[in-house]
Design an enzyme around this catalytic site. Structure first.
Site, PDB file in Angstrom:
ATOM      1  N   ASP A  76     -12.512   7.426  -2.005  1.00 19.27           N
ATOM      2  CA  ASP A  76     -11.863   6.116  -2.187  1.00 19.27           C
ATOM      3  C   ASP A  76     -12.024   5.198  -0.972  1.00 19.27           C
ATOM      4  O   ASP A  76     -11.440   4.113  -0.934  1.00 19.27           O
ATOM      5  CB  ASP A  76     -10.361   6.311  -2.458  1.00 19.27           C
ATOM      6  N   ARG A 101      -6.082  10.657   0.431  1.00 18.71           N
ATOM      7  CA  ARG A 101      -6.631   9.522   1.176  1.00 18.71           C
ATOM      8  C   ARG A 101      -6.202   9.527   2.648  1.00 18.71           C
ATOM      9  O   ARG A 101      -6.530   8.579   3.389  1.00 18.71           O
ATOM     10  CB  ARG A 101      -6.235   8.196   0.502  1.00 18.71           C
ATOM     11  N   ARG A 146       3.337   2.763  -3.760  1.00 16.59           N
ATOM     12  CA  ARG A 146       2.617   3.227  -2.571  1.00 16.59           C
ATOM     13  C   ARG A 146       3.370   2.867  -1.278  1.00 16.59           C
ATOM     14  O   ARG A 146       4.031   3.705  -0.699  1.00 16.59           O
ATOM     15  CB  ARG A 146       1.204   2.643  -2.552  1.00 16.59           C
ATOM     16  N   HIS A 175      -0.645  -1.416  -6.824  1.00 22.91           N
ATOM     17  CA  HIS A 175      -0.766  -2.102  -5.533  1.00 22.91           C
ATOM     18  C   HIS A 175      -0.519  -3.589  -5.767  1.00 22.91           C
ATOM     19  O   HIS A 175      -0.931  -4.123  -6.814  1.00 22.91           O
ATOM     20  CB  HIS A 175      -2.191  -1.971  -4.966  1.00 22.91           C
ATOM     21  N   CYS A 269      -9.995  -5.005  -3.577  1.00 24.21           N
ATOM     22  CA  CYS A 269      -9.831  -3.662  -3.009  1.00 24.21           C
ATOM     23  C   CYS A 269     -10.980  -3.309  -2.069  1.00 24.21           C
ATOM     24  O   CYS A 269     -10.795  -2.550  -1.123  1.00 24.21           O
ATOM     25  CB  CYS A 269      -9.772  -2.615  -4.112  1.00 24.21           C
TER      26      CYS A 269
HETATM   27  N1  ARG Z   1      -8.295   4.987  -6.105  1.00 21.65           N
HETATM   28  C1  ARG Z   1      -7.666   4.150  -5.140  1.00 21.65           C
HETATM   29  C2  ARG Z   1      -6.200   4.479  -5.036  1.00 21.65           C
HETATM   30  O1  ARG Z   1      -5.607   4.735  -6.054  1.00 21.65           O
HETATM   31  C3  ARG Z   1      -7.853   2.711  -5.496  1.00 21.65           C
HETATM   32  C4  ARG Z   1      -7.357   1.771  -4.467  1.00 21.65           C
HETATM   33  C5  ARG Z   1      -7.553   0.373  -4.868  1.00 21.65           C
HETATM   34  N2  ARG Z   1      -7.292  -0.501  -3.799  1.00 21.65           N
HETATM   35  C6  ARG Z   1      -6.499  -1.553  -3.824  1.00 21.65           C
HETATM   36  N3  ARG Z   1      -6.436  -2.304  -2.779  1.00 21.65           N
HETATM   37  N4  ARG Z   1      -5.745  -1.801  -4.865  1.00 21.65           N
HETATM   38  O2  ARG Z   1      -5.633   4.496  -3.970  1.00 21.65           O
END
Ligand code: ARG
Length: 281
Positions: A76, A101, A146, A175, A269
């Site tokens: 990612d 991550r 998040r 997000h 992103c």
């Molecule tokens: N697969 C990543 C996650 O879920 C995607 C992140 C996408 N980034 C963003 N800025 N929305 O963390």
């Protein structure tokens, strides 16, 4: 009709500075948002080609794009917006919610540290510009999936901008940058359904002239867009958003980032904004 002032015949692009990460190791091997399905095949070569078009487009528009080396085992990492938040040349590092991550945070922080930026290693969870957006003087800050409220407070202290907390309630829009875009200064667009009723009221109060986007356009990642104050790059499928932007005097540019969509991300992103210079105030 004083709101008509918002529809300007000409928009002036700002020259931007971006950090991006080639999706050399992009794949979907785990699922941390509803868009990710490890059973669905990903074409990594196609992801790279689509991403390269985005890099070229930024450069053709006159912006400076720098690259960070992709790390194996970090599929990612292409989603550079999550790597940090940079305001006035001050770099707030990211601390990820999910262990998958975790290694990306220190990698991005080191990129900035080694280039002489003033960096802050975060104590609390924040996922960079995934959840932080600078709109005029305010640092809009998403939470719910998040980034944590404690991470917001840490951002306000280090970045010295007033934080406006916004509660995300729909897992598809996990997000802030999937639900809201800053277009120019304090002009924004957003999808109300992604936010709690109280946060929707806050957005209406602070941004009465905002472009309000439909659920359909938000689902197409139409809000995961990057604006330089004139050109707005967004997923090409989000034609409804493009039409609204044209009405406002912006120049929308559609791109196909279908492979990266399988990871739950698109244009924004992939693009971390480096705000080098202090602004007034
Ligand atoms: N697969 C990543 C996650 O879920 C995607 C992140 C996408 N980034 C963003 N800025 N929305 O963390």
């Amino acid at each position: 009709m004083h709101h008509a002032a918002k529809v300007r015949a000409t928009r002036t692009p700002r020259t931007q500075h971006y950090l991006m990460c080639r999706p050399s190791h992009f794949e979907v091997t785990y699922s941390i948002n509803p868009w990710m399905d490890p059973a669905k095949p990903v074409d990594t070569a196609l992801a790279v080609t689509q991403w390269e078009r985005l890099v070229s487009l930024h450069r053709e528009l006159g912006h400076r794009v720098e690259l960070i080396e992709p790390l194996p085992g970090c599929p990612d990492m292409v989603f550079a917006a999550n790597g940090a938040t940079v305001v006035d040349g001050r770099v707030l590092g990211a601390r990820f919610r999910n262990v998958e991550r975790a290694a990306e945070g220190p990698a991005y922080l080191e990129w900035f540290r080694s280039r002489g930026y003033q960096v802050h290693e975060p104590v609390h969870v924040n996922e960079g510009e995934g959840d932080f957006a600078l709109a005029g003087d305010w640092l809009l800050a998403g939470t719910g999936f998040r980034s944590s409220p404690e991470g917001h407070a840490e951002a306000q202290e280090f970045l010295r901008r007033p934080v406006i907390r916004l509660d995300l309630v729909d897992p598809r829009f996990y997000h802030l940058d999937t639900a809201l875009t800053v277009l120019d200064g304090d002009e924004i667009m957003y999808y109300p359904g992604a936010f709690s009723p109280g946060s929707q009221a806050v957005l209406r109060r602070l941004f009465p002239d905002a472009v309000v986007v439909t659920e359909t356009d938000a689902e197409l990642f139409g809000l995961n867009a990057v604006s330089d104050g004139c050109h707005v790059i967004l997923p090409e499928a989000a034609t409804g958003v493009a039409r609204r932007l044209r009405e406002r005097g912006f120049e929308p540019i559609g791109l196909d980032l279908s492979e990266l969509l399988k990871g739950g991300g698109s244009v924004k992103c992939c693009t971390l904004e480096i705000r080098d210079r202090p602004t007034a105030g």
